[in-house]
Scaffold this motif. Structure first.
Motif, PDB file in Angstrom:
ATOM      1  N   TYR A 241       0.827  -1.210   0.000  1.00  0.00           N
ATOM      2  CA  TYR A 241       0.000   0.000   0.000  1.00  0.00           C
ATOM      3  C   TYR A 241       0.859   1.257   0.000  1.00  0.00           C
ATOM      4  O   TYR A 241       1.815   1.364   0.782  1.00  0.00           O
ATOM      5  CB  TYR A 241      -0.868   0.048   1.254  1.00  0.00           C
ATOM      6  N   GLY A 300      -6.416  -4.055  -5.445  1.00  0.00           N
ATOM      7  CA  GLY A 300      -6.959  -2.817  -5.984  1.00  0.00           C
ATOM      8  C   GLY A 300      -8.459  -2.813  -6.142  1.00  0.00           C
ATOM      9  O   GLY A 300      -8.999  -1.992  -6.906  1.00  0.00           O
ATOM     10  N   GLN A 304     -11.398  -1.907  -1.434  1.00  0.00           N
ATOM     11  CA  GLN A 304     -10.097  -1.776  -0.802  1.00  0.00           C
ATOM     12  C   GLN A 304      -9.537  -0.357  -0.899  1.00  0.00           C
ATOM     13  O   GLN A 304      -9.027   0.189   0.082  1.00  0.00           O
ATOM     14  CB  GLN A 304      -9.124  -2.753  -1.462  1.00  0.00           C
ATOM     15  N   VAL A 305      -9.609   0.258  -2.056  1.00  0.00           N
ATOM     16  CA  VAL A 305      -8.893   1.517  -2.296  1.00  0.00           C
ATOM     17  C   VAL A 305      -9.726   2.762  -2.050  1.00  0.00           C
ATOM     18  O   VAL A 305      -9.180   3.855  -1.885  1.00  0.00           O
ATOM     19  CB  VAL A 305      -8.323   1.558  -3.734  1.00  0.00           C
ATOM     20  N   THR A 306     -11.055   2.637  -2.035  1.00  0.00           N
ATOM     21  CA  THR A 306     -11.909   3.811  -1.890  1.00  0.00           C
ATOM     22  C   THR A 306     -11.815   4.386  -0.481  1.00  0.00           C
ATOM     23  O   THR A 306     -11.911   3.655   0.510  1.00  0.00           O
ATOM     24  CB  THR A 306     -13.370   3.468  -2.205  1.00  0.00           C
ATOM     25  N   PRO A 317      -7.618   8.050  -3.095  1.00  0.00           N
ATOM     26  CA  PRO A 317      -7.696   6.581  -3.036  1.00  0.00           C
ATOM     27  C   PRO A 317      -6.350   5.981  -2.635  1.00  0.00           C
ATOM     28  O   PRO A 317      -5.287   6.563  -2.890  1.00  0.00           O
ATOM     29  CB  PRO A 317      -8.064   6.184  -4.468  1.00  0.00           C
ATOM     30  N   LEU A 318      -6.399   4.820  -2.021  1.00  0.00           N
ATOM     31  CA  LEU A 318      -5.170   4.108  -1.696  1.00  0.00           C
ATOM     32  C   LEU A 318      -4.579   3.517  -2.973  1.00  0.00           C
ATOM     33  O   LEU A 318      -5.315   3.083  -3.865  1.00  0.00           O
ATOM     34  CB  LEU A 318      -5.449   2.991  -0.698  1.00  0.00           C
ATOM     35  N   GLU A 319      -3.275   3.510  -3.080  1.00  0.00           N
ATOM     36  CA  GLU A 319      -2.609   2.837  -4.187  1.00  0.00           C
ATOM     37  C   GLU A 319      -2.159   1.465  -3.720  1.00  0.00           C
ATOM     38  O   GLU A 319      -1.548   1.330  -2.659  1.00  0.00           O
ATOM     39  CB  GLU A 319      -1.394   3.645  -4.661  1.00  0.00           C
ATOM     40  N   VAL A 320      -2.483   0.437  -4.505  1.00  0.00           N
ATOM     41  CA  VAL A 320      -2.170  -0.938  -4.138  1.00  0.00           C
ATOM     42  C   VAL A 320      -1.485  -1.622  -5.312  1.00  0.00           C
ATOM     43  O   VAL A 320      -1.906  -1.478  -6.466  1.00  0.00           O
ATOM     44  CB  VAL A 320      -3.452  -1.712  -3.759  1.00  0.00           C
TER      45      VAL A 320
END
Length: 350
Positions: A241, A300, A304-306, A317-320
């Motif tokens: 992450y 992603g 998960q990312v929102t 948003p999270l970067e995965v």
């Protein structure tokens, strides 16, 4: 060693700030809870607070006289529960620095063990020994609370790096985690007491989340990338992450080295960027929940990312990814991957 101690003292001073409520924006913009900033904690699902009251047990920390090991656990339990062994960063010797995290875990029905080690200790090996001694004594003395069949190791900075070697030792020598195990490392420092062969033979049923923070200027992300790429955990069971800062309603959700914590800013990033994912990873690792995997290790997925928002403004948003690449040169960081003084895995810096 004098150079190491001087750097540690700097970090201890930086990380000694107190928790404060944001003063950005009008009172109407702030959520009706104790979090700084306009965004409140989740009200349901992963990341929402659990229903258990929290109890604590303290016992003497034999390798660091004058301090105590603390076991946080759900009040009223009648059987042992899955347990997270937490390793703190330099300067994080007080359990108060991350009480929010420890109580979140216990409220959800799980156990967390916190062991302070001396920031100004003369050797890294003794810090590892302090953590190990506290963890194993807690497990031996409180079998009615700690279930060593389902175990995780979690750590930040120095503790993030330490969690790799300590978990390998626990998993292979003690047999902990045979019914479920995971790692959760945050902004990790260098990893000692772990060889390349041991990484390559890491128990394959381990799950893993690694987090790095965009505004971190202390720990080179290459240390996290090295372990993530070389540990024997399939891409389906681990995610890397990358967390970026956001400004919502005039309040900055920062992603510096101290995330997560309750010393400088206790806010929605703690809950949505860390607790929510930890909650899901626990559910997947210990209960085999498909929903938990989609949230924690979703490669992603939207869930998960929102990230949340307020009045139409949203956190980034999270970067995965499963193939992380360092975004900045090593010159940005105080502790560089290529450090001959510090890094036992310098050959793996890229």
């Amino acid at each position: 060693m004098r150079t190491i101690l001087f750097s540690l003292c700097i970090l201890a001073f930086i990380f000694s700030g107190g928790c404060s409520k944001s003063t950005d924006g009008s009172p109407a913009e702030l959520a009706d809870d104790d979090l700084a900033g306009p965004i409140s904690r989740p009200s349901s699902g992963y990341g929402a607070d659990g229903t258990y009251a929290v109890s604590e047990i303290d016992f003497p920390n034999t390798e660091y006289p004058g301090t105590k090991v603390t076991v946080f656990y759900p009040s009223g339990i009648t059987s042992p529960r899955p347990t997270i062994f937490y390793s703190h960063p330099y300067g994080g010797e007080s359990k108060e620095y991350n009480r929010g995290l420890f109580e979140f875990i216990a409220k959800k029905g799980y156990v967390v063990v916190f062991v302070p080690y001396a920031t100004n200790d003369s050797t890294i090996d003794h810090r590892y020994l302090t953590l190990w001694t506290g963890f194993t004594k807690a497990a031996a003395d409180y079998p009615g609370i700690i279930d060593t069949r389902k175990v995780a190791f979690m750590g930040h900075s120095f503790g993030g790096g330490a969690s790799i070697g300590l978990s390998y030792k626990a998993f292979t020598e003690k047999g902990w985690g045979k019914d479920g195990r995971f790692l959760f490392t945050m902004a990790p420092w260098y990893s000692y007491q772990i060889t390349s062969d041991q990484l390559a033979s890491f128990p394959a049923n381990t799950k893993m989340i690694t987090q790095v923070y965009d505004e971190d200027v202390y720990n080179d992300h290459r240390m996290a990338i090295d372990i993530f790429k070389n540990i024997n955990i399939s891409n389906a069971e681990k995610d890397y992450y990358y967390l970026k800062s956001s400004t919502v309603a005039g309040y900055k959700y920062a992603t510096d080295h101290t995330l997560p914590n309750t010393r400088t800013a206790y806010d929605a990033y703690d809950y949505y960027g860390v607790y929510r994912l930890l909650d899901a990873l626990i559910d997947y690792s210990f209960n085999n929940s498909a929903a938990g995997k989609n949230m924690a290790l979703g490669n992603g997925s939207v869930e998960q990312v929102t990230m949340p928002g307020y009045n139409g403004q949203f956190m980034a948003p999270l970067e995965v990814t499963d193939n992380p690449v360092a975004k900045y040169s090593q010159d940005k960081y105080e502790f560089k991957c290529s450090s001959v003084l510090y890094n036992p895995r310098i050959a793996h810096c890229k």
